[in-house]
Write an enzyme that holds these catalytic residues in place. Structure first.
Site, PDB file in Angstrom:
ATOM      1  N   GLY A 118      17.437 -12.222  48.925  1.00 36.40           N
ATOM      2  CA  GLY A 118      18.205 -12.609  50.095  1.00 36.40           C
ATOM      3  C   GLY A 118      18.534 -11.488  51.042  1.00 36.40           C
ATOM      4  O   GLY A 118      18.881 -11.735  52.195  1.00 36.40           O
ATOM      5  N   GLU A 146      16.207 -10.588  42.286  1.00 36.25           N
ATOM      6  CA  GLU A 146      14.852 -11.042  42.616  1.00 36.25           C
ATOM      7  C   GLU A 146      14.571 -10.992  44.118  1.00 36.25           C
ATOM      8  O   GLU A 146      14.384 -12.012  44.759  1.00 36.25           O
ATOM      9  CB  GLU A 146      14.586 -12.432  42.037  1.00 36.25           C
ATOM     10  CG  GLU A 146      15.737 -13.399  42.114  1.00 36.25           C
ATOM     11  CD  GLU A 146      15.444 -14.734  41.442  1.00 36.25           C
ATOM     12  OE1 GLU A 146      14.860 -14.747  40.345  1.00 36.25           O
ATOM     13  OE2 GLU A 146      15.796 -15.764  42.028  1.00 36.25           O
ATOM     14  N   PRO A 147      14.528  -9.777  44.664  1.00 42.76           N
ATOM     15  CA  PRO A 147      14.233  -9.654  46.095  1.00 42.76           C
ATOM     16  C   PRO A 147      12.757  -9.869  46.401  1.00 42.76           C
ATOM     17  O   PRO A 147      11.891  -9.595  45.572  1.00 42.76           O
ATOM     18  CB  PRO A 147      14.622  -8.208  46.407  1.00 42.76           C
ATOM     19  CG  PRO A 147      14.492  -7.479  45.124  1.00 42.76           C
ATOM     20  CD  PRO A 147      14.725  -8.466  44.020  1.00 42.76           C
ATOM     21  N   ARG A 165      11.589 -10.188  50.386  1.00 41.48           N
ATOM     22  CA  ARG A 165      11.444  -9.572  51.709  1.00 41.48           C
ATOM     23  C   ARG A 165      11.736  -8.072  51.710  1.00 41.48           C
ATOM     24  O   ARG A 165      10.961  -7.289  52.255  1.00 41.48           O
ATOM     25  CB  ARG A 165      12.426 -10.264  52.660  1.00 41.48           C
ATOM     26  CG  ARG A 165      12.344  -9.807  54.104  1.00 41.48           C
ATOM     27  CD  ARG A 165      13.501 -10.401  54.932  1.00 41.48           C
ATOM     28  NE  ARG A 165      13.768 -11.766  54.576  1.00 41.48           N
ATOM     29  CZ  ARG A 165      13.195 -12.829  55.125  1.00 41.48           C
ATOM     30  NH1 ARG A 165      12.335 -12.668  56.101  1.00 41.48           N
ATOM     31  NH2 ARG A 165      13.494 -14.046  54.714  1.00 41.48           N
ATOM     32  N   ARG A 213       6.631 -16.988  61.496  1.00 36.44           N
ATOM     33  CA  ARG A 213       8.096 -16.894  61.499  1.00 36.44           C
ATOM     34  C   ARG A 213       8.723 -17.069  62.888  1.00 36.44           C
ATOM     35  O   ARG A 213       9.757 -17.726  63.014  1.00 36.44           O
ATOM     36  CB  ARG A 213       8.557 -15.574  60.849  1.00 36.44           C
ATOM     37  CG  ARG A 213       8.029 -15.405  59.404  1.00 36.44           C
ATOM     38  CD  ARG A 213       8.646 -14.228  58.668  1.00 36.44           C
ATOM     39  NE  ARG A 213      10.044 -14.456  58.376  1.00 36.44           N
ATOM     40  CZ  ARG A 213      11.029 -13.977  59.065  1.00 36.44           C
ATOM     41  NH1 ARG A 213      10.796 -13.164  60.083  1.00 36.44           N
ATOM     42  NH2 ARG A 213      12.278 -14.268  58.755  1.00 36.44           N
ATOM     43  N   TYR A 227      11.248 -20.116  62.718  1.00 36.36           N
ATOM     44  CA  TYR A 227      12.679 -19.770  62.649  1.00 36.36           C
ATOM     45  C   TYR A 227      13.158 -19.066  63.915  1.00 36.36           C
ATOM     46  O   TYR A 227      14.218 -18.445  63.884  1.00 36.36           O
ATOM     47  CB  TYR A 227      12.957 -18.800  61.488  1.00 36.36           C
ATOM     48  CG  TYR A 227      12.251 -19.099  60.196  1.00 36.36           C
ATOM     49  CD1 TYR A 227      12.577 -20.216  59.438  1.00 36.36           C
ATOM     50  CD2 TYR A 227      11.281 -18.226  59.698  1.00 36.36           C
ATOM     51  CE1 TYR A 227      11.945 -20.468  58.227  1.00 36.36           C
ATOM     52  CE2 TYR A 227      10.647 -18.472  58.486  1.00 36.36           C
ATOM     53  CZ  TYR A 227      10.979 -19.597  57.769  1.00 36.36           C
ATOM     54  OH  TYR A 227      10.358 -19.834  56.574  1.00 36.36           O
ATOM     55  N   CYS A 246      -3.708 -23.946  69.524  1.00 40.74           N
ATOM     56  CA  CYS A 246      -3.445 -25.010  70.485  1.00 40.74           C
ATOM     57  C   CYS A 246      -2.067 -25.632  70.259  1.00 40.74           C
ATOM     58  O   CYS A 246      -1.957 -26.760  69.782  1.00 40.74           O
ATOM     59  CB  CYS A 246      -4.561 -26.040  70.324  1.00 40.74           C
ATOM     60  SG  CYS A 246      -4.611 -27.176  71.669  1.00 40.74           S
ATOM     61  N   GLU A 247      -1.031 -24.862  70.519  1.00 39.96           N
ATOM     62  CA  GLU A 247       0.375 -25.259  70.326  1.00 39.96           C
ATOM     63  C   GLU A 247       1.206 -24.391  71.253  1.00 39.96           C
ATOM     64  O   GLU A 247       1.044 -23.171  71.236  1.00 39.96           O
ATOM     65  CB  GLU A 247       0.861 -24.902  68.910  1.00 39.96           C
ATOM     66  CG  GLU A 247       0.304 -25.666  67.780  1.00 39.96           C
ATOM     67  CD  GLU A 247       1.135 -26.872  67.382  1.00 39.96           C
ATOM     68  OE1 GLU A 247       2.288 -27.029  67.842  1.00 39.96           O
ATOM     69  OE2 GLU A 247       0.590 -27.675  66.618  1.00 39.96           O
ATOM     70  N   TYR A 305       6.296 -13.020  53.897  1.00 38.67           N
ATOM     71  CA  TYR A 305       6.316 -14.364  54.477  1.00 38.67           C
ATOM     72  C   TYR A 305       5.449 -14.469  55.740  1.00 38.67           C
ATOM     73  O   TYR A 305       5.775 -15.204  56.652  1.00 38.67           O
ATOM     74  CB  TYR A 305       7.762 -14.803  54.781  1.00 38.67           C
ATOM     75  CG  TYR A 305       8.654 -14.746  53.572  1.00 38.67           C
ATOM     76  CD1 TYR A 305       8.440 -15.599  52.499  1.00 38.67           C
ATOM     77  CD2 TYR A 305       9.709 -13.838  53.478  1.00 38.67           C
ATOM     78  CE1 TYR A 305       9.248 -15.542  51.366  1.00 38.67           C
ATOM     79  CE2 TYR A 305      10.519 -13.778  52.353  1.00 38.67           C
ATOM     80  CZ  TYR A 305      10.278 -14.634  51.303  1.00 38.67           C
ATOM     81  OH  TYR A 305      11.075 -14.588  50.195  1.00 38.67           O
TER      82      TYR A 305
HETATM   83  N1  LLP Z   1      14.790 -15.999  44.631  1.00 39.85           N
HETATM   84  C1  LLP Z   1      14.726 -17.287  45.006  1.00 39.85           C
HETATM   85  C2  LLP Z   1      15.146 -18.320  44.094  1.00 39.85           C
HETATM   86  C3  LLP Z   1      14.261 -17.607  46.286  1.00 39.85           C
HETATM   87  O1  LLP Z   1      14.241 -18.878  46.670  1.00 39.85           O
HETATM   88  C4  LLP Z   1      13.855 -16.569  47.164  1.00 39.85           C
HETATM   89  C5  LLP Z   1      13.345 -16.887  48.507  1.00 39.85           C
HETATM   90  C6  LLP Z   1      13.927 -15.248  46.711  1.00 39.85           C
HETATM   91  C7  LLP Z   1      14.405 -14.990  45.442  1.00 39.85           C
HETATM   92  C8  LLP Z   1      13.528 -14.084  47.572  1.00 39.85           C
HETATM   93  O2  LLP Z   1      14.358 -13.980  48.696  1.00 39.85           O
HETATM   94  P1  LLP Z   1      14.213 -12.749  49.730  1.00 39.85           P
HETATM   95  O3  LLP Z   1      14.662 -11.508  49.034  1.00 39.85           O
HETATM   96  O4  LLP Z   1      12.770 -12.663  50.122  1.00 39.85           O
HETATM   97  O5  LLP Z   1      15.100 -13.111  50.859  1.00 39.85           O
HETATM   98  N2  LLP Z   1      10.009 -18.061  54.573  1.00 39.85           N
HETATM   99  C9  LLP Z   1      11.330 -17.515  54.849  1.00 39.85           C
HETATM  100  C10 LLP Z   1      11.982 -16.985  53.604  1.00 39.85           C
HETATM  101  C11 LLP Z   1      12.137 -18.043  52.537  1.00 39.85           C
HETATM  102  C12 LLP Z   1      12.802 -17.482  51.306  1.00 39.85           C
HETATM  103  C13 LLP Z   1      12.868 -18.513  50.247  1.00 39.85           C
HETATM  104  N3  LLP Z   1      13.400 -18.047  49.003  1.00 39.85           N
HETATM  105  C14 LLP Z   1      11.194 -16.436  55.920  1.00 39.85           C
HETATM  106  O6  LLP Z   1      10.090 -16.146  56.353  1.00 39.85           O
HETATM  107  O7  LLP Z   1      12.200 -15.895  56.374  1.00 39.85           O
END
Ligand code: LLP
Length: 451
Positions: free
Chosen positions: A256, A308-309, A311, A347, A351, A380-381, A409
């Site tokens: 997150g 569990e990172p 990004r 993205r 978003y 084409c969008e 992502y």
């Molecule tokens: N753990 C779980 C259960 C998750 O659902 C996620 C991401 C992560 C860890 C990793 O989160 P991060 O550290 O990457 O924030 N497509 C979106 C991001 C979707 C994330 C979904 N879950 C974007 O491009 O911003």
């Protein structure tokens, strides 16, 4: 073109107006791809090995300083390119997964199954079975997921180690599509349903409750949100232990942590048309800040911590290279049309996310000067844009542009929409280049169909 010797980040820097990844200019990368026999050189993803290493180590160093068991699980969904995942594995990470194919890949790459977490609000039975057979940890998302897991365990006559995914009803203050831990979300177990799920677990000896999990959302930039969530989880952990769940060991906090996508916004924003846009760099907590806050809240409780990172391990280690097809006016707008698009970087369309876009070499246009442009792709969008209202030097045809922070992502959310080939991917290590994905061929796209 950026001023001399401008450092975008450690891995990506400008020297005399040319963008480099580590020791190689992106122009050299294009030539190298051509020499590898790649006809369509751009778009192409370029990743820096040293940046990935730095990102992973910033977590690992903070975690290894703690007096508790810890585990860093890379969220594979951010980018599943096996060559990149192997780098992350070599630095001691495990994985958090969301599908059976992700699990198949992890096993092929030699990850220890018992440290892998399978997550998901809608798991198919074969995916649960694969995880239970291999002894993975499973995040249970709700009642039906608990009964699914029970039926798999009975069929296999095998125990499953499970964590409960809690919906703590905390607003992570992010784009609503990136918010998962707020009331009404499709993810996790709400407080009022927790008892029913616990009774189901108690009644089934093959389900062994070993921990609790929570993922609030993605792109979080406020450290207070991590604190609030950990406080709630720590309290719940103690309650469950007191209720007699004796195998409780883990608190697993989903990733997150955001990154500062906008840190260079001022470089390509017209000071006169800035329209109140935020140009000051955000203050984003570092991995060490997050680890410290979590550890402080858990105090001296005997709790093993899983983070569990996704990004924050990989986003700033990758860019998308794209070439200019042409420049076009459509009053009152001006467009730079490039060969990259929403099929590589979705993205912005999905978003309204900001990705920094910049020219990678001096413009060859005579008297080129900066103007406001939208950088758009050929899909084409009308939603196919990479950047809006960017103050960029008018580029020549064929000029290379980079879309920054495209390591997470982007490739993994890529598609073949408009029958576009998914692009090449290159890994840079010092002055060495490695092709870690070739572009799709027409046969790759048509293969599964009856043509
Ligand atoms: N753990 C779980 C259960 C998750 O659902 C996620 C991401 C992560 C860890 C990793 O989160 P991060 O550290 O990457 O924030 N497509 C979106 C991001 C979707 C994330 C979904 N879950 C974007 O491009 O911003």
């Amino acid at each position: 073109m950026q001023e001399e010797n401008y450092y975008f980040s450690k891995a990506f820097k400008y020297q005399n107006g040319f963008l480099f990844c580590e020791n190689v200019s992106v122009g050299e990368i294009k030539v190298w791809l051509k020499n590898q026999g790649i006809a369509r050189v751009t778009p192409a993803f370029v990743y820096s090995k040293s940046q990935i290493e730095e990102n992973v180590l910033s977590y690992q160093n903070a975690l290894s300083a703690l007096k508790r068991n810890t585990q860093l699980n890379y969220a594979l969904k951010a980018n599943f390119n096996p060559s990149l995942v192997r780098i992350i594995k070599s630095l001691g990470c495990s994985l958090t997964l969301v599908s059976g194919f992700e699990l198949e890949l992890s096993l092929k790459l030699g990850f220890q199954p018992e440290n892998i977490v399978l997550n998901g609000n809608g798991k198919e039975l074969w995916e649960i079975e694969l995880a239970v057979r291999n002894g993975c940890l499973l995040n249970i998302d709700g009642m039906f997921n608990a009964t699914q897991t029970t039926s798999v365990c009975r069929k296999l006559q095998k125990k499953a180690r499970i964590l409960l995914r809690i919906n703590p009803n905390i607003d992570p203050m992010v784009h609503k599509y990136n918010s998962t831990g707020i009331g009404g979300s499709k993810f996790g177990i709400q407080k009022e349903d927790l008892n029913d799920v616990l009774r189901e677990i108690e009644s089934e000896p093959l389900l062994q409750l070993v921990g609790i999990h929570c993922h609030l959302g993605s792109t979080i930039t406020d450290i207070g949100i991590f604190r609030e969530c950990t406080e709630m989880m720590s309290q719940l952990f103690s309650n469950l232990k007191n209720e007699g769940f004796e195998h409780m060991k883990y608190i697993n906090l989903g990733g997150g942590l955001g990154i500062d996508y906008t840190k260079h916004i001022a470089m390509t924003t017209d000071p006169e048309t800035i329209n109140g846009m935020e140009t000051k760099p955000l203050v984003i907590p570092t991995p060490a800040d997050v680890v410290k806050v979590i550890d402080e809240v858990l105090g001296d409780k005997d709790i093993s911590l899983i983070l569990e990172p996704g990004r924050s391990l990989i986003a700033n280690a990758g860019i998308l290279l794209t070439s200019v097809l042409g420049v076009k006016k459509s009053e009152p707008k001006r467009y730079i049309v490039v060969d990259g698009s929403m099929t590589e970087v979705i993205r912005p369309a999905l978003y309204s996310a900001y990705h920094h876009v910049d020219i990678c070499e001096p413009s060859q246009v005579e008297d080129a000067h900066k103007m406001l442009y939208d950088v758009v792709g050929p899909v084409c969008e009308s939603g196919d844009f990479l950047g809006k209202d960017r103050y960029l030097t008018t580029p020549h045809e064929g000029c290379t542009l980079a879309v920054f922070d495209a390591g997470a992502y982007c490739s993994s959310m890529g598609s073949n929409y408009n029958m576009r080939a998914r692009p090449a991917e290159v890994l840079v290590n010092g002055n060495k280049l490695e092709l870690i994905r070739r572009p799709d061929s027409l046969d790759d796209i048509l293969g599964p169909y009856n043509v």
